[in-house]
Design a protein around this motif. Structure first.
Motif, PDB file in Angstrom:
ATOM      1  N   GLN A  18       1.133   3.935  -2.780  1.00  0.00           N
ATOM      2  CA  GLN A  18       0.445   5.124  -2.266  1.00  0.00           C
ATOM      3  C   GLN A  18       1.405   6.597  -3.277  1.00  0.00           C
TER       4      GLN A  18
ATOM      5  N   SER B 269      -5.775  -1.515   6.673  1.00  0.00           N
ATOM      6  CA  SER B 269      -5.906  -0.567   7.711  1.00  0.00           C
ATOM      7  C   SER B 269      -5.764  -1.860   8.682  1.00  0.00           C
TER       8      SER B 269
ATOM      9  N   ASN C 165      -7.774   4.812   9.974  1.00  0.00           N
ATOM     10  CA  ASN C 165      -8.425   4.833   8.346  1.00  0.00           C
ATOM     11  C   ASN C 165      -7.750   4.353   7.702  1.00  0.00           C
TER      12      ASN C 165
ATOM     13  N   THR D 170      -5.015   4.088   1.403  1.00  0.00           N
ATOM     14  CA  THR D 170      -5.972   4.201   0.245  1.00  0.00           C
ATOM     15  C   THR D 170      -5.862   4.635  -0.684  1.00  0.00           C
TER      16      THR D 170
ATOM     17  N   ALA E  63       0.406  -1.332   0.012  1.00  0.00           N
ATOM     18  CA  ALA E  63      -0.210  -0.142  -0.501  1.00  0.00           C
ATOM     19  C   ALA E  63       1.192   1.014  -0.289  1.00  0.00           C
TER      20      ALA E  63
ATOM     21  N   THR F 191      -7.382  -4.615  -3.796  1.00  0.00           N
ATOM     22  CA  THR F 191      -8.408  -3.967  -3.582  1.00  0.00           C
ATOM     23  C   THR F 191      -8.282  -2.311  -2.817  1.00  0.00           C
ATOM     24  N   GLN F 192      -7.361  -2.515  -3.420  1.00  0.00           N
ATOM     25  CA  GLN F 192      -6.537  -0.794  -3.213  1.00  0.00           C
ATOM     26  C   GLN F 192      -6.406   0.161  -1.782  1.00  0.00           C
ATOM     27  N   TYR F 193      -6.424  -1.278  -0.438  1.00  0.00           N
ATOM     28  CA  TYR F 193      -7.290  -0.798   0.410  1.00  0.00           C
ATOM     29  C   TYR F 193      -6.223  -1.491   1.446  1.00  0.00           C
TER      30      TYR F 193
END
Length: 368
Positions: free
Chosen positions: A80, A266, A170, A173, A76, A262-264
């Motif tokens: 990013q 947490s 959060n 993402t 991620a 998922t591009q996420y």
């Protein structure tokens, strides 16, 4: 059925299974559904890693979410930074947390190759160090399981507390898909599906060859009787650390694939429920069979996708009850039913299930 025939039948089963999966893009035309099948492949890779560690190594690992989560965060961060402008390299959430410069922790991830390498190397190195410390101290069985669970909670807390660097609860993402040179890996494309399937096939072949090797023979003997193997002169802690670390590497690869799809990411990836689910997949499918664990992941996650919304929280109770029944009455998992049926069809069928259970007395000597 002798050993060679059984192993040959297993390779044929793998071939048929992956040919079926390879045909999925030809049948499924909905991009969302194809992405869902891709995520099942990620879960199958996690179940495979649990089968290696728990089924073949006898190491009950309740913290497999650690290498998965670390790999996911590494990927991620890499994705990013691909979306950040060179003149303004700081992600928006860092500005919201009053940071005025890009932290050193993030600097290596500005290079895609270095970022992906770190996403795989860091969780693998953690498993190597943690496993070495635990196994050299002869921490095993339920005590090791408790330690992995505690470490999982610790990592989740660290990710939450480092909010300026991880965006806390959060998560991260990435705004765009992963770019590998000129290639963009669209998470809803057939390319992403082939990427996950290809990595799953490689992981399966490597794991299978490993279990059939001299190394795999020693690992399974350690599972059966660690003290006898130690008495024969083998470095039991070294073998346990190795299988735990390799299992962690597979989980890290799965974590990277998860973020690509998922591009996420947490702190939920460090949740104890998720790590326990991995054990359930392998347990229901058959922890002592690589194919059983993989099928367990596809079966359980597929059922959850279509039955979870109908039963809501009751689904967890249903899954837990099913797991208890399988462990109690089908210790070899659902794959054991298939193997028993095939065994009855073969004259002189072997009563052994899974992928073979060697005895320590059949081990080669350490110097051989």
């Amino acid at each position: 059925m002798n050993l060679y025939h059984r192993v040959g039948a297993q390779w044929v089963a793998y071939l048929v299974f992956y040919l079926v999966l390879a045909a999925v893009p030809l049948i499924v035309t909905d991009n969302f559904l194809l992405n869902q099948f891709s995520t099942y492949g990620v879960f199958a890779m996690l179940a495979l890693s649990i089968s290696l560690c728990w089924g073949f190594g006898g190491i009950l690992n309740l913290g497999q979410g650690i290498p998965f989560g670390l790999g996911a965060y590494g990927m991620a961060m890499t994705m990013q930074m691909q979306s950040q402008d060179a003149s303004n390299p700081m992600p928006p959430f860092m500005l919201n947390n009053s940071l005025d410069h890009l932290p050193m922790l993030w600097v290596p991830f500005t290079n895609t190759a270095v970022g992906i390498t770190l996403a795989l190397a860091v969780p693998t190195l953690f498993c190597l160090i943690f496993g070495s410390l635990m196994f050299r101290a002869r921490v095993s069985g339920p005590f090791f399981a408790i330690m992995t669970l505690a470490m999982l909670s610790a990592w989740g807390t660290i990710i939450l507390d480092m909010q300026p660097f991880t965006n806390g609860v959060n998560g991260i993402t990435p705004p765009a898909a992963l770019k590998l040179g000129e290639l963009v890996v669209d998470p809803y494309s057939t390319g992403a599906y082939w990427l996950v399937l290809g990595l799953l096939i490689v992981a399966t072949v490597v794991a299978k060859l490993m279990t059939l090797s001299r190394f795999g023979l020693v690992i399974q003997s350690v599972r059966n009787d660690a003290e006898r193997v130690r008495f024969l002169g083998y470095n039991v802690a070294g073998y346990e650390t190795a299988i735990y670390t390799i299992s962690g590497l597979f989980a890290a690869v799965a974590g990277c694939c998860w973020v690509i799809l998922t591009q996420y990411v947490s702190p939920a990836q460090f949740d104890t429920t998720f790590s326990l689910s991995m054990v359930i997949w392998a347990g229901i499918g058959g922890r002592m069979s690589l194919m059983g664990a993989i099928l367990g992941a596809f079966l359980i996650q597929g059922a959850q996708s279509y039955l979870g919304d109908a039963f809501l929280n009751t689904w967890l109770l249903i899954l837990g009850g099913f797991f208890i029944l399988v462990v109690r009455f089908l210790p070899k998992g659902l794959i054991g039913l298939v193997e028993s049926a095939l065994g009855r069809l073969s004259s002189g069928g072997s009563k052994k299930g899974g992928d073979g259970v060697p005895s320590p007395r059949l081990l080669p000597q350490p110097g051989e």
